[in-house]
Scaffold this motif. Structure first.
Motif, short mmCIF file in Angstrom:
data_model
loop_
_atom_site.label_atom_id
_atom_site.label_comp_id
_atom_site.label_asym_id
_atom_site.label_seq_id
_atom_site.Cartn_x
_atom_site.Cartn_y
_atom_site.Cartn_z
N LEU A 7 0.82 -1.20 0.00
CA LEU A 7 0.00 0.00 0.00
C LEU A 7 0.86 1.25 0.00
O LEU A 7 0.61 2.19 -0.76
CB LEU A 7 -0.93 0.00 1.22
CG LEU A 7 -1.84 1.22 1.37
CD1 LEU A 7 -2.78 1.33 0.18
CD2 LEU A 7 -2.63 1.13 2.65
N ASP A 101 -5.97 -0.22 5.82
CA ASP A 101 -5.81 -0.37 4.38
C ASP A 101 -6.40 0.81 3.60
O ASP A 101 -6.25 0.88 2.38
CB ASP A 101 -6.46 -1.67 3.90
CG ASP A 101 -5.77 -2.89 4.47
OD1 ASP A 101 -4.55 -2.82 4.73
OD2 ASP A 101 -6.46 -3.90 4.68
N CYS A 102 -7.09 1.70 4.28
CA CYS A 102 -7.71 2.86 3.65
C CYS A 102 -6.70 4.01 3.54
O CYS A 102 -5.62 3.97 4.13
CB CYS A 102 -8.92 3.32 4.46
SG CYS A 102 -10.25 2.13 4.50
N ASP A 120 -11.48 3.91 0.35
CA ASP A 120 -11.10 2.53 0.59
C ASP A 120 -9.85 2.11 -0.17
O ASP A 120 -9.01 1.40 0.36
CB ASP A 120 -12.26 1.59 0.25
CG ASP A 120 -13.42 1.76 1.21
OD1 ASP A 120 -13.17 1.84 2.42
OD2 ASP A 120 -14.56 1.84 0.74
N GLN A 121 -9.76 2.53 -1.42
CA GLN A 121 -8.63 2.08 -2.22
C GLN A 121 -8.37 3.07 -3.34
O GLN A 121 -9.29 3.64 -3.91
CB GLN A 121 -8.97 0.70 -2.82
CG GLN A 121 -7.84 0.05 -3.54
CD GLN A 121 -8.26 -1.33 -4.06
OE1 GLN A 121 -9.34 -1.83 -3.79
NE2 GLN A 121 -7.39 -1.94 -4.84
N SER A 123 -6.99 3.68 -7.15
CA SER A 123 -6.94 2.87 -8.36
C SER A 123 -6.02 3.45 -9.42
O SER A 123 -5.83 2.85 -10.46
CB SER A 123 -8.35 2.69 -8.92
OG SER A 123 -8.33 1.89 -10.06
#
Length: 176
Positions: A7, A101-102, A120-121, A123
């Motif tokens: 991450l 993970d955010c 959240d993620q 891209s």
């Protein structure tokens, strides 16, 4: 531990690509992110920095979507859970254990909004060439929704105008 390193590596790559896009004027227009099950595009010019999840101090008597304040680069910044803001009545699918993970995405400093959005993620970056078609917002869509873009695989991405979002009375009224 490997997930956190991956991450951080992704965030570092995205941050360098964001900076390159700003400096070199690449054809990149959006930062693509996931919030819940939705796919969203934030105009790159309205995005600030990307931060890994950090401790957020809750604030009493605030809306459920206002998570509190966080220390980002030495300054206090309000943190908004974008998923809960957009769908306040929907049950939260994000567990407390998912937060590391955010990411936190701050607004561009020129917008003078001392706020970061919980996403959240990440891209990556997208340009017009990433999409096969687009459509105007549907009737009744929130005012901060822009066009809906479809990529070559037919996956829809909703543009969110962060400037419009940041000026909404409902966004600015964090008190419960």
């Amino acid at each position: 531990m490997a997930n956190r390193e991956a991450l951080r590596e992704l965030q570092t790559r995205l941050a360098s690509r964001l900076q390159a896009a700003r400096n070199e004027g690449l054809s990149v227009r959006w930062l693509a992110i996931y919030v819940g099950t939705g796919r969203y595009l934030f105009p790159l010019a309205q995005c600030g920095e990307i931060f890994p999840w950090t401790s957020v101090q809750p604030a009493a008597y605030t809306q459920p979507w206002f998570l509190g304040v966080a220390n980002l680069r030495g300054g206090l910044c309000g943190v908004v859970d974008l998923l809960r803001f957009m769908a306040p009545d929907a049950p939260s699918t994000r567990a407390e254990s998912d937060l590391p993970d955010c990411s936190l995405l701050s607004f561009n400093g020129a917008m003078d909004v001392n706020c970061a959005l919980l996403v959240d993620q990440l891209s990556g970056l997208r340009g017009n060439d990433s999409f096969a078609s687009s459509a105007p917002p549907e009737d009744g869509a929130p005012t901060y929704f822009g066009r809906t873009y479809s990529d070559a695989a037919g996956v829809s991405w909703q543009e969110i105008n962060l400037l419009t979002l940041s000026q909404l009375p409902s966004f600015l009224s964090i008190s419960a």
